[in-house]
Scaffold this active site. Sequence first.
Site, short mmCIF file in Angstrom:
data_model
loop_
_atom_site.label_atom_id
_atom_site.label_comp_id
_atom_site.label_asym_id
_atom_site.label_seq_id
_atom_site.Cartn_x
_atom_site.Cartn_y
_atom_site.Cartn_z
N GLY A 14 0.82 -1.20 0.00
CA GLY A 14 0.00 0.00 0.00
C GLY A 14 0.85 1.25 0.00
O GLY A 14 2.09 1.20 -0.04
N LYS A 93 -13.74 -7.15 9.29
CA LYS A 93 -13.01 -8.40 9.47
C LYS A 93 -11.50 -8.17 9.38
O LYS A 93 -10.73 -8.77 10.13
CB LYS A 93 -13.43 -9.41 8.40
CG LYS A 93 -14.79 -10.05 8.61
CD LYS A 93 -15.07 -11.06 7.50
CE LYS A 93 -16.40 -11.76 7.71
NZ LYS A 93 -16.69 -12.73 6.61
N TYR A 147 -14.83 1.11 9.58
CA TYR A 147 -13.41 1.47 9.72
C TYR A 147 -13.11 2.01 11.11
O TYR A 147 -12.21 1.52 11.81
CB TYR A 147 -13.04 2.50 8.65
CG TYR A 147 -11.58 2.89 8.65
CD1 TYR A 147 -10.61 1.98 8.23
CD2 TYR A 147 -11.17 4.16 9.03
CE1 TYR A 147 -9.26 2.33 8.21
CE2 TYR A 147 -9.83 4.52 9.01
CZ TYR A 147 -8.89 3.61 8.60
OH TYR A 147 -7.55 3.97 8.59
#
Length: 314
Positions: A14, A93, A147
């Site tokens: 990322g 999750k 989130y």
Amino acid sequence: MRPSLRVLVTGGAGFIGSHLCERLLAAGHEVLCVDNFYTGRRMNVAHLLDDPRFELMRHDVTFPLYVEVDQVYNLACPASPIHYQTDPVQTMKTSVHGAINMLGLAKRKGAKILQASTSEVYGDPEVHPQPEGYWGNVNPIGTRACYDEGKRAAETLFFDYNRQYGVRVKVARIFNTYGPRMHPDDGRVVSNFVCQALRGHDLTVYGDGLQTRSFCYVDDLVNGLMGLMETDDSVIGPLNLGNPGEYTMLELAEAVIRLTGSRSRVVHKPLPADDPKQRRPDIARARDLLGWEPAVPLDDGLAKTIHYFRSVVG
């Protein structure tokens, strides 16, 4: 010379993870970069693949991982609203099951583990700037909760694994970070503005544009993450890592237009649900414990970010 460590970086392909992998290799460590490529991109770490101390593995942290490591940086989780709201159940999750699996790995191997938490744990804050002792103002059933609450739950797990099992943990609360390798379509304000300006499109500001954010250049953030990992085991956190400089969305838009030389205009659209009105870190604890504070001014960081996006935006 310090001994080389085996370091696992989840979410390593990322935006932030790729910069962290780069810096860990430069420090002489072996790096295992794990990513499921939901938002991470192979191109972010392609330049590292020829390094014999670097390994790239496709893996989803919601499943256990059995590897030999000395340190774990747990960065795995989509971090922009566009991405984490696409599959909110999977986002939760990733934060919760991912934390359990990585903490389990650290427990088995006696490894030190750092959780990349977020300023979103403060929600739409009623305290400004936000110190680590503030418990936040989060809507637990809103569209951002997958989130926000996922990261809050992950923090809970980290502290409980420390108290119950003695796992050596660190928790960093990351505030808005920007720089090269941001995803051009992640919906974050810096990438949005820069891409819109380079394409000659109008810059989209939500609401009146007076809501504020604090923007930390990625190199400064990586310094903070690595500094926190190197602290004594008694230093757990949570620790705010961000730039205390505070800018309105209109001020940021004007800076991007100026630095790109764009003729774009600013247009206003309705404010998304639960969008925080103010966001600014209190970094007194990071200054005290790490001797850390951001060094890259906003204009300098934006210039580097714009230079990167010129090469990737069509």
